[in-house]
Design a protein around this motif. Sequence first.
Motif, PDB file in Angstrom:
ATOM      1  N   HIS A  86     175.262 -40.994 105.112  1.00 17.04           N
ATOM      2  CA  HIS A  86     175.265 -40.209 103.871  1.00 17.04           C
ATOM      3  C   HIS A  86     174.744 -38.780 104.041  1.00 17.04           C
ATOM      4  O   HIS A  86     173.767 -38.381 103.385  1.00 17.04           O
ATOM      5  CB  HIS A  86     174.460 -40.917 102.790  1.00 17.04           C
ATOM      6  CG  HIS A  86     174.995 -42.260 102.411  1.00 17.04           C
ATOM      7  ND1 HIS A  86     176.225 -42.422 101.795  1.00 17.04           N
ATOM      8  CD2 HIS A  86     174.476 -43.509 102.572  1.00 17.04           C
ATOM      9  CE1 HIS A  86     176.431 -43.714 101.584  1.00 17.04           C
ATOM     10  NE2 HIS A  86     175.398 -44.399 102.059  1.00 17.04           N
ATOM     11  N   PRO A  87     175.350 -37.980 104.901  1.00 17.21           N
ATOM     12  CA  PRO A  87     174.979 -36.570 104.958  1.00 17.21           C
ATOM     13  C   PRO A  87     175.457 -35.866 103.691  1.00 17.21           C
ATOM     14  O   PRO A  87     176.256 -36.432 102.931  1.00 17.21           O
ATOM     15  CB  PRO A  87     175.732 -36.060 106.188  1.00 17.21           C
ATOM     16  CG  PRO A  87     176.933 -36.942 106.269  1.00 17.21           C
ATOM     17  CD  PRO A  87     176.469 -38.298 105.806  1.00 17.21           C
ATOM     18  N   PRO A  88     175.004 -34.660 103.425  1.00 20.02           N
ATOM     19  CA  PRO A  88     175.504 -33.919 102.257  1.00 20.02           C
ATOM     20  C   PRO A  88     177.025 -33.790 102.321  1.00 20.02           C
ATOM     21  O   PRO A  88     177.576 -33.416 103.363  1.00 20.02           O
ATOM     22  CB  PRO A  88     174.825 -32.555 102.386  1.00 20.02           C
ATOM     23  CG  PRO A  88     173.617 -32.807 103.220  1.00 20.02           C
ATOM     24  CD  PRO A  88     173.989 -33.890 104.173  1.00 20.02           C
ATOM     25  N   ILE A 123     172.199 -24.433 100.577  1.00 17.77           N
ATOM     26  CA  ILE A 123     173.585 -24.897 100.690  1.00 17.77           C
ATOM     27  C   ILE A 123     174.254 -24.283 101.917  1.00 17.77           C
ATOM     28  O   ILE A 123     175.027 -24.949 102.621  1.00 17.77           O
ATOM     29  CB  ILE A 123     174.364 -24.587  99.399  1.00 17.77           C
ATOM     30  CG1 ILE A 123     173.867 -25.493  98.271  1.00 17.77           C
ATOM     31  CG2 ILE A 123     175.862 -24.787  99.597  1.00 17.77           C
ATOM     32  CD1 ILE A 123     174.453 -25.191  96.917  1.00 17.77           C
ATOM     33  N   TYR A 124     173.952 -23.020 102.224  1.00 16.79           N
ATOM     34  CA  TYR A 124     174.432 -22.431 103.473  1.00 16.79           C
ATOM     35  C   TYR A 124     173.957 -23.231 104.674  1.00 16.79           C
ATOM     36  O   TYR A 124     174.709 -23.502 105.617  1.00 16.79           O
ATOM     37  CB  TYR A 124     173.922 -20.994 103.615  1.00 16.79           C
ATOM     38  CG  TYR A 124     174.755 -19.966 102.911  1.00 16.79           C
ATOM     39  CD1 TYR A 124     176.012 -19.620 103.387  1.00 16.79           C
ATOM     40  CD2 TYR A 124     174.287 -19.334 101.776  1.00 16.79           C
ATOM     41  CE1 TYR A 124     176.781 -18.682 102.745  1.00 16.79           C
ATOM     42  CE2 TYR A 124     175.036 -18.384 101.116  1.00 16.79           C
ATOM     43  CZ  TYR A 124     176.293 -18.058 101.610  1.00 16.79           C
ATOM     44  OH  TYR A 124     177.052 -17.127 100.963  1.00 16.79           O
ATOM     45  N   LEU A 125     172.669 -23.609 104.631  1.00 17.60           N
ATOM     46  CA  LEU A 125     172.111 -24.380 105.741  1.00 17.60           C
ATOM     47  C   LEU A 125     172.800 -25.731 105.879  1.00 17.60           C
ATOM     48  O   LEU A 125     173.140 -26.154 106.980  1.00 17.60           O
ATOM     49  CB  LEU A 125     170.614 -24.580 105.525  1.00 17.60           C
ATOM     50  CG  LEU A 125     169.732 -23.335 105.592  1.00 17.60           C
ATOM     51  CD1 LEU A 125     168.302 -23.678 105.193  1.00 17.60           C
ATOM     52  CD2 LEU A 125     169.760 -22.725 106.985  1.00 17.60           C
ATOM     53  N   MET A 126     173.001 -26.414 104.781  1.00 18.48           N
ATOM     54  CA  MET A 126     173.679 -27.712 104.823  1.00 18.48           C
ATOM     55  C   MET A 126     175.068 -27.593 105.417  1.00 18.48           C
ATOM     56  O   MET A 126     175.486 -28.429 106.233  1.00 18.48           O
ATOM     57  CB  MET A 126     173.776 -28.299 103.402  1.00 18.48           C
ATOM     58  CG  MET A 126     172.456 -28.658 102.764  1.00 18.48           C
ATOM     59  SD  MET A 126     172.703 -29.143 101.031  1.00 18.48           S
ATOM     60  CE  MET A 126     171.025 -29.050 100.403  1.00 18.48           C
ATOM     61  N   ALA A 168     170.585 -36.101  99.437  1.00 18.47           N
ATOM     62  CA  ALA A 168     171.170 -36.576 100.692  1.00 18.47           C
ATOM     63  C   ALA A 168     170.494 -35.933 101.899  1.00 18.47           C
ATOM     64  O   ALA A 168     170.434 -36.536 102.981  1.00 18.47           O
ATOM     65  CB  ALA A 168     172.666 -36.276 100.712  1.00 18.47           C
ATOM     66  N   THR A 169     169.964 -34.730 101.715  1.00 12.43           N
ATOM     67  CA  THR A 169     169.385 -33.992 102.841  1.00 12.43           C
ATOM     68  C   THR A 169     167.988 -34.477 103.194  1.00 12.43           C
ATOM     69  O   THR A 169     167.628 -34.566 104.374  1.00 12.43           O
ATOM     70  CB  THR A 169     169.350 -32.489 102.519  1.00 12.43           C
ATOM     71  OG1 THR A 169     170.679 -32.032 102.268  1.00 12.43           O
ATOM     72  CG2 THR A 169     168.753 -31.686 103.666  1.00 12.43           C
TER      73      THR A 169
END
Length: 527
Positions: A86-88, A123-126, A168-169
């Motif tokens: 379950h990753p982002p 969100i950029y990092l994800m 999720a993160t």
Amino acid sequence: MPDAPLKINFFRGLNRFGLSGLSHPCPMPHARCPMPHAPCPMPHAHLKFPMQTKSENSVNPVSQSNFLAQNPHLASVASGGFDASHPPEQKLIDTCVHCGFCLATCPSYRVLGTEMDSPRGRIYLMDAINKGEAELKAASDHFDTCLGCLACVSTCPSGVQYDKLIAATRPQVERNTERSLPQRLIRLLIFNLFPYPNRLRPLLFPLFFYQKSGLQNLVRSSGLLKKIFPRLGAMESILPQITLDSLRQEMPEVIPAQGEKRYRVGIILGCVQRLFFSPVNQATVRVLTANGCEVVIPKGQGCCGALPAHQGQEEQAQAIARQMIDSFADTGVDAIIINAAGCGHTLKEYGHILQDDPDYRQKAQEFASKVKDVQEFLATAGLTAELSPLTDPPSDGKSTAESTAESTAELTIAYQDACHLLHGQKISIQPRQLLQQIPGVRLRESVDASLCCGSAGVYNMLQPEVADELGRQKVENLLNTGAELIVSANPGCSLQIKKHLELQGKEVTLMHPMELLDYSIRGEKIK
């Protein structure tokens, strides 16, 4: 904090809707800004996006930006990414159009001022980690600074489900990164103590002595604990007052309704709530029974799992959720009532928390469908008990009718919106509706009412510097309302606000909404 993020995002909002004649300088120092540092009239120019006509379902994926070029420290290892559990979800990441509306409402960005400590930056990092272009370990600190207040979810015009992304993160961070020894120790203490009432209860007596003996005053005045062990100092600074009520045993398992029985409801006592805020639980039961509810309190219930769930302790949260579901099995209740905002949000997420458990998936969904915040429930069910004023009418020789009419403005209250009620459960009107039914109560709204107070579960113990700044701002805003009394529906918020009231030398009473309703039903006055 400076007003720059608010001002800049106002202009970005205008540009997003086609009013592109405005320009503005970048609000962040060059060293902190992950994007090309140049004046830009459009939000997409800041991210090097081509302006183009988009089809109805198209989005600009974040991978088109030059994010990694501006953050080379995040791309040092290509392999240290999310695991397969379950990753982002990429489709949720791609719904972000980088408008920046979230920045002005994000508490961590308001305090730290860095793009990577904002929802958009995370969100950029994800996205970069998802694509194997950045290392999770290098980015984990930015995920830790997120309070999980969900203000960005309420603000986002594009409907980005940041709540699902950060949920999720966090487990990914816990499974795939190595924390420092001090961090591991404080987390070990928190997650092996607070979610377990039977482990907390033996500590009540020594804590009672610690406070009554004057030792607490000595420790706080010396400042040594905060200097030597900052996180332990942060934990001690929010220690609630231990009273004799805290030392009492549990309430009966079934408490009959007063008068005609309208509902049969279960109530969750919580972990910290039942020990340190037992008067709130007692008031909640009295209010429910006074309004025709038979109350069931299963003995086998424990913690709701909010603390571990909000910090990515996935297996612990799942085990606690199973125990809670089992404790309410076969109780035949119409609703499951909770009086703590953060707990309620997690309880309503049980279907997600146990989504991979074939034995509990359906049970969890059914359980979550019955969970109601007590204010949400009472606003729908309606109050049947008679309510009395909380203050005495003025003794000025006037007639009773005249005095009663004038007394309607005698108690001013500031209601503090807990994030997981306001943003997580979308409950805001109901508490105000209930409070305004009490004769003589007048509500005053504070500036930045939706900004997090900095408690955020155990955030004020893990990130005390950011939490303290947010707590200071929250209390200043509440005090500026001129209210005589502050009302908060979450224990963590109450502890945080009380701490910063004391630091600012202010004596203002703070109560739970159920305590006010209980006073009003019983005809007691606030002194």
